[in-house]
Design an enzyme around this catalytic site. Structure first.
Site, PDB file in Angstrom:
ATOM      1  N   ASP A 132       0.811  -1.255   0.177  1.00  0.00           N
ATOM      2  CA  ASP A 132      -0.056  -0.070  -0.113  1.00  0.00           C
ATOM      3  C   ASP A 132       0.876   1.255   0.036  1.00  0.00           C
ATOM      4  O   ASP A 132       0.288   2.285  -0.056  1.00  0.00           O
ATOM      5  CB  ASP A 132      -0.904  -0.031   1.205  1.00  0.00           C
ATOM      6  CG  ASP A 132      -0.366  -0.098   2.639  1.00  0.00           C
ATOM      7  OD1 ASP A 132       0.917  -0.249   2.507  1.00  0.00           O
ATOM      8  OD2 ASP A 132      -0.890  -0.073   3.556  1.00  0.00           O
ATOM      9  N   CYS A 192     -26.860  -4.421   5.518  1.00  0.00           N
ATOM     10  CA  CYS A 192     -26.164  -4.419   6.820  1.00  0.00           C
ATOM     11  C   CYS A 192     -25.522  -3.029   6.839  1.00  0.00           C
ATOM     12  O   CYS A 192     -25.039  -2.440   5.965  1.00  0.00           O
ATOM     13  CB  CYS A 192     -25.018  -5.633   7.206  1.00  0.00           C
ATOM     14  SG  CYS A 192     -24.096  -5.256   8.447  1.00  0.00           S
ATOM     15  N   CYS A 199     -18.921   3.403  14.074  1.00  0.00           N
ATOM     16  CA  CYS A 199     -17.828   4.343  13.695  1.00  0.00           C
ATOM     17  C   CYS A 199     -18.376   5.446  14.452  1.00  0.00           C
ATOM     18  O   CYS A 199     -19.216   6.192  14.416  1.00  0.00           O
ATOM     19  CB  CYS A 199     -17.862   4.681  12.377  1.00  0.00           C
ATOM     20  SG  CYS A 199     -16.604   6.020  12.146  1.00  0.00           S
ATOM     21  N   CYS A 214     -11.496   9.730  10.291  1.00  0.00           N
ATOM     22  CA  CYS A 214     -11.191   8.095  10.464  1.00  0.00           C
ATOM     23  C   CYS A 214     -10.267   8.027  11.901  1.00  0.00           C
ATOM     24  O   CYS A 214      -9.259   8.810  11.398  1.00  0.00           O
ATOM     25  CB  CYS A 214     -10.850   7.384   9.430  1.00  0.00           C
ATOM     26  SG  CYS A 214     -10.235   5.850   9.679  1.00  0.00           S
ATOM     27  N   CYS A 248     -18.130  -6.284  12.120  1.00  0.00           N
ATOM     28  CA  CYS A 248     -18.521  -6.782  10.776  1.00  0.00           C
ATOM     29  C   CYS A 248     -18.814  -8.293  10.810  1.00  0.00           C
ATOM     30  O   CYS A 248     -17.956  -9.176  11.310  1.00  0.00           O
ATOM     31  CB  CYS A 248     -17.298  -6.801   9.646  1.00  0.00           C
ATOM     32  SG  CYS A 248     -17.537  -7.549   8.267  1.00  0.00           S
TER      33      CYS A 248
END
Length: 357
Positions: A132, A192, A199, A214, A248
């Site tokens: 990344d 969902c 968050c 974030c 999740c």
């Protein structure tokens, strides 16, 4: 290159211990307009490198000239709840991906091994490993390669192993066919909204994250003072955040489903840090504590800033005078970022905890 040869490429990746592997074409991103709009709205925060390298993100030919195919891998890291995951008093939590050896190193060492093998087989072609840190749309490639779908929290999710993995890959000028049994995985998010609802900074909207809100960005990438509106939502997190993955449903253990075994390099050496120690870190102490860690990108003063915010939140919960003393002591710190944060936290806590005068 035929489908049988393609499978040998996937086999090479799996032999290196990657949990998942696949291939796809390296054609430009299909989300160029979306990316441009996201940048124009400032949702990348202080991550100026994303805008600076926009052309490369939009065209892999600028990363590897003549790139035709991409080989994608997923490396599973430890998602188990360790006995000391409960941070206890005065501990600052770090995200699971960063608790072991730096994933960039662990990934690239084996990706380079695969590149060397492929160069020996196909010397007329070029191969470039990436993680990344390169201007590559690795999540989009991973979705094309059948690693998983891009979820509402923007992470790649696999229906068998969830999202507890890091992505890496190889760009190549070699044309690799994708076999019929390797297809993109359909979106399983459905209706969902657990990640969105959980968050604490409201950073997530369906299939998009405002990085400037974030917690992972704020604690790792954001180098300026953090706005007080985010202090309380940050809690005791000083390096990253796992909330959207924790909630999740696809990250729940599945009975009868074989889960990948994380590489030993990813076994946690730290689940958390002592907040008082972090506030008092010297450059040498920071270097020692972060030896071999992906968290080295967090500057010393940023780590100390994060610890002060966590200390303020613990004082809010527990009222322990030690936390207040630490904040007041930091007001006169030589670092502008640290002293500013101490003042902001004290002001945010309000009287009677604010420093007199």
């Amino acid at each position: 290159m035929n489908a049988v040869a393609e499978m040998s490429v996937v086999d090479l990746c799996l032999e290196q211990g990657f949990a998942l592997a696949g291939v796809c074409d390296a054609t430009p991103t299909e989300r160029a307009d979306e990316l441009r709009r996201w940048l124009a709205e400032g949702k990348h925060g202080e991550m100026s490198y994303l805008a600076d390298h926009l052309d490369a993100y939009l065209d892999t030919d600028l990363v590897l000239e003549g790139a035709t195919s991409a080989i994608l891998v997923a490396d599973a890291y430890s998602n188990r709840n360790q006995p000391n995951d409960d941070p206890g008093p005065a501990r600052g939590m770090i995200a699971r991906y960063a608790r072991g050896t730096d994933y960039h190193t662990v990934l690239k060492d084996r990706l380079h091994t695969i590149c060397d093998e492929l160069r020996a087989r196909y010397p007329e072609h070029s191969f470039r490993a990436f993680t990344d840190t390169a201007p590559v749309s690795e999540r989009e490639f991973a979705a094309r390669a059948g690693i998983g779908w891009i979820g509402k929290n923007t992470l790649v999710i696999n229906p068998r192993i969830g999202s507890w993995f890091c992505l890496g890959g190889i760009l190549t000028t070699l044309a690799i066919e994708r076999p019929d049994d390797q297809q993109p995985i359909r979106d399983h998010c459905g209706t969902c909204t657990r990640c969105i609802d959980a968050c604490p900074t409201d950073a997530i909207t369906p299939y998009s994250v405002d990085a400037s809100r974030c917690i992972s960005y704020l604690t790792i990438e954001h180098r300026s003072p953090i706005e007080p509106v985010f202090f309380e939502p940050i809690g005791n997190r000083i390096a990253g955040c796992d909330i959207c993955q924790d909630v999740c449903p696809h990250n729940r253990p599945r009975l009868g489903t074989r889960q990948p075994t994380p590489r030993p390099e990813y076994e946690p050496s730290h689940n958390s840090f002592d907040l008082f120690e972090v506030v008092g870190w010297s450059a040498e102490a920071r270097s020692e504590a972060l030896r071999g860690s992906a968290l080295k990108r967090i500057k010393l003063d940023m780590f100390r800033r994060n610890a002060l915010i966590a200390i303020g939140n613990l004082y809010r919960e527990e009222g322990d005078a030690r936390y207040l003393d630490a904040l007041r002591s930091a007001v006169d710190d030589p670092s502008d970022l640290v002293s500013r944060t101490a003042r902001d936290v004290l002001r945010d806590l309000g009287p009677p905890t604010a420093s007199p005068g």
